[in-house]
Write a protein that holds these residues in place. Structure first.
Motif, PDB file in Angstrom:
ATOM      1  N   SER A 140     -49.389   5.778 -39.707  1.00  0.00           N
ATOM      2  CA  SER A 140     -50.083   5.302 -38.512  1.00  0.00           C
ATOM      3  C   SER A 140     -50.719   6.516 -37.867  1.00  0.00           C
ATOM      4  CB  SER A 140     -49.133   4.603 -37.547  1.00  0.00           C
ATOM      5  OG  SER A 140     -48.104   5.472 -37.144  1.00  0.00           O
ATOM      6  N   LYS A 141     -51.859   6.313 -37.280  1.00  0.00           N
ATOM      7  CA  LYS A 141     -52.634   7.409 -36.699  1.00  0.00           C
ATOM      8  C   LYS A 141     -51.779   8.170 -35.703  1.00  0.00           C
ATOM      9  CE  LYS A 141     -55.974   6.708 -33.662  1.00  0.00           C
ATOM     10  NZ  LYS A 141     -57.225   6.391 -32.984  1.00  0.00           N
ATOM     11  N   ILE A 142     -51.705   9.498 -35.837  1.00  0.00           N
ATOM     12  CA  ILE A 142     -50.909  10.299 -34.907  1.00  0.00           C
ATOM     13  C   ILE A 142     -51.741  10.817 -33.745  1.00  0.00           C
ATOM     14  CG2 ILE A 142     -49.231  11.021 -36.636  1.00  0.00           C
ATOM     15  CD1 ILE A 142     -50.663  13.807 -36.541  1.00  0.00           C
ATOM     16  N   THR A 143     -53.045  10.908 -33.925  1.00  0.00           N
ATOM     17  CA  THR A 143     -53.909  11.408 -32.865  1.00  0.00           C
ATOM     18  C   THR A 143     -54.085  10.312 -31.818  1.00  0.00           C
ATOM     19  OG1 THR A 143     -55.049  12.817 -34.438  1.00  0.00           O
ATOM     20  CG2 THR A 143     -56.175  12.380 -32.369  1.00  0.00           C
ATOM     21  N   ALA A 144     -53.749  10.618 -30.576  1.00  0.00           N
ATOM     22  CA  ALA A 144     -53.803   9.617 -29.515  1.00  0.00           C
ATOM     23  C   ALA A 144     -55.233   9.277 -29.103  1.00  0.00           C
ATOM     24  CB  ALA A 144     -53.019  10.107 -28.300  1.00  0.00           C
ATOM     25  N   SER A 145     -56.178  10.134 -29.396  1.00  0.00           N
ATOM     26  CA  SER A 145     -57.555   9.942 -28.956  1.00  0.00           C
ATOM     27  C   SER A 145     -58.229   8.774 -29.662  1.00  0.00           C
ATOM     28  CB  SER A 145     -58.359  11.214 -29.213  1.00  0.00           C
ATOM     29  OG  SER A 145     -59.717  10.995 -28.962  1.00  0.00           O
ATOM     30  N   ASP A 146     -59.016   8.022 -28.912  1.00  0.00           N
ATOM     31  CA  ASP A 146     -59.838   6.966 -29.509  1.00  0.00           C
ATOM     32  C   ASP A 146     -61.136   7.530 -30.063  1.00  0.00           C
ATOM     33  OD1 ASP A 146     -58.056   4.915 -29.016  1.00  0.00           O
ATOM     34  OD2 ASP A 146     -58.873   4.490 -27.031  1.00  0.00           O
ATOM     35  N   ASP A 147     -61.269   8.851 -30.078  1.00  0.00           N
ATOM     36  CA  ASP A 147     -62.472   9.494 -30.605  1.00  0.00           C
ATOM     37  C   ASP A 147     -62.495   9.531 -32.129  1.00  0.00           C
ATOM     38  OD1 ASP A 147     -63.459  10.015 -28.061  1.00  0.00           O
ATOM     39  OD2 ASP A 147     -62.524  11.986 -27.950  1.00  0.00           O
ATOM     40  N   ILE A 148     -61.395   9.143 -32.760  1.00  0.00           N
ATOM     41  CA  ILE A 148     -61.367   9.066 -34.219  1.00  0.00           C
ATOM     42  C   ILE A 148     -61.128   7.607 -34.602  1.00  0.00           C
ATOM     43  CG2 ILE A 148     -58.920   9.794 -34.297  1.00  0.00           C
ATOM     44  CD1 ILE A 148     -59.555  11.060 -37.058  1.00  0.00           C
TER      45      ILE A 148
END
Length: 137
Positions: free
Chosen positions: A72-80
């Protein structure tokens, strides 16, 4: 192209380097799990000369062992924005061999899966393989 080459070619501004950093965080996490992956970047980051692209769009295929925690995506940003496909290992019941990780999908299959997934949505997006750049660590 490896990530250093990718950043050299597409990381001309601070915003672009930030977006590429988000991708690097995800790939580092996948590699730390010893999973196989293929990743293709598309969208304005690689198909325009915008200094400030809004996001980074990624097609991602992960091959992981049976029973491994799902990615699951670890980067919290919705920029990716990641469209992912997770593959379980291959089993050979006749040979009773231990399962082996499957090769990840190539760009043509990932583009096909992406385009199929957007047909029944309001997104109305369709991409082609020549709009994608493969990135590796």
């Amino acid at each position: 192209m490896n990530l250093a080459e990718f950043e050299g070619r597409y990381g001309a501004t601070e915003r672009r380097r930030y977006l590429i950093g988000l991708l690097k965080n995800e790939l580092d996490h996948i590699v730390a799990q010893q999973w196989l992956y293929s990743v293709f970047v598309f969208g304005s980051l690689v198909n325009s000369d915008k200094d400030e692209p809004g996001d980074i769009d990624v097609l991602l295929c992960i091959s992981k062992p049976f029973g491994a925690d799902p990615w699951s995506k670890i980067t919290a940003s919705d920029d990716i924005h990641i469209k992912s496909c997770q593959l379980s290992p291959n089993f050979d019941p006749e040979a009773r061999a231990l399962p082996s990780l499957r090769p990840c999908h190539g760009v043509e299959e990932m583009v096909r899966l992406f385009n199929e997934s957007t047909k029944n949505t309001d997104e109305n997006i369709e991409i082609s393989a020549d709009q994608c750049i493969e990135v590796t660590l």
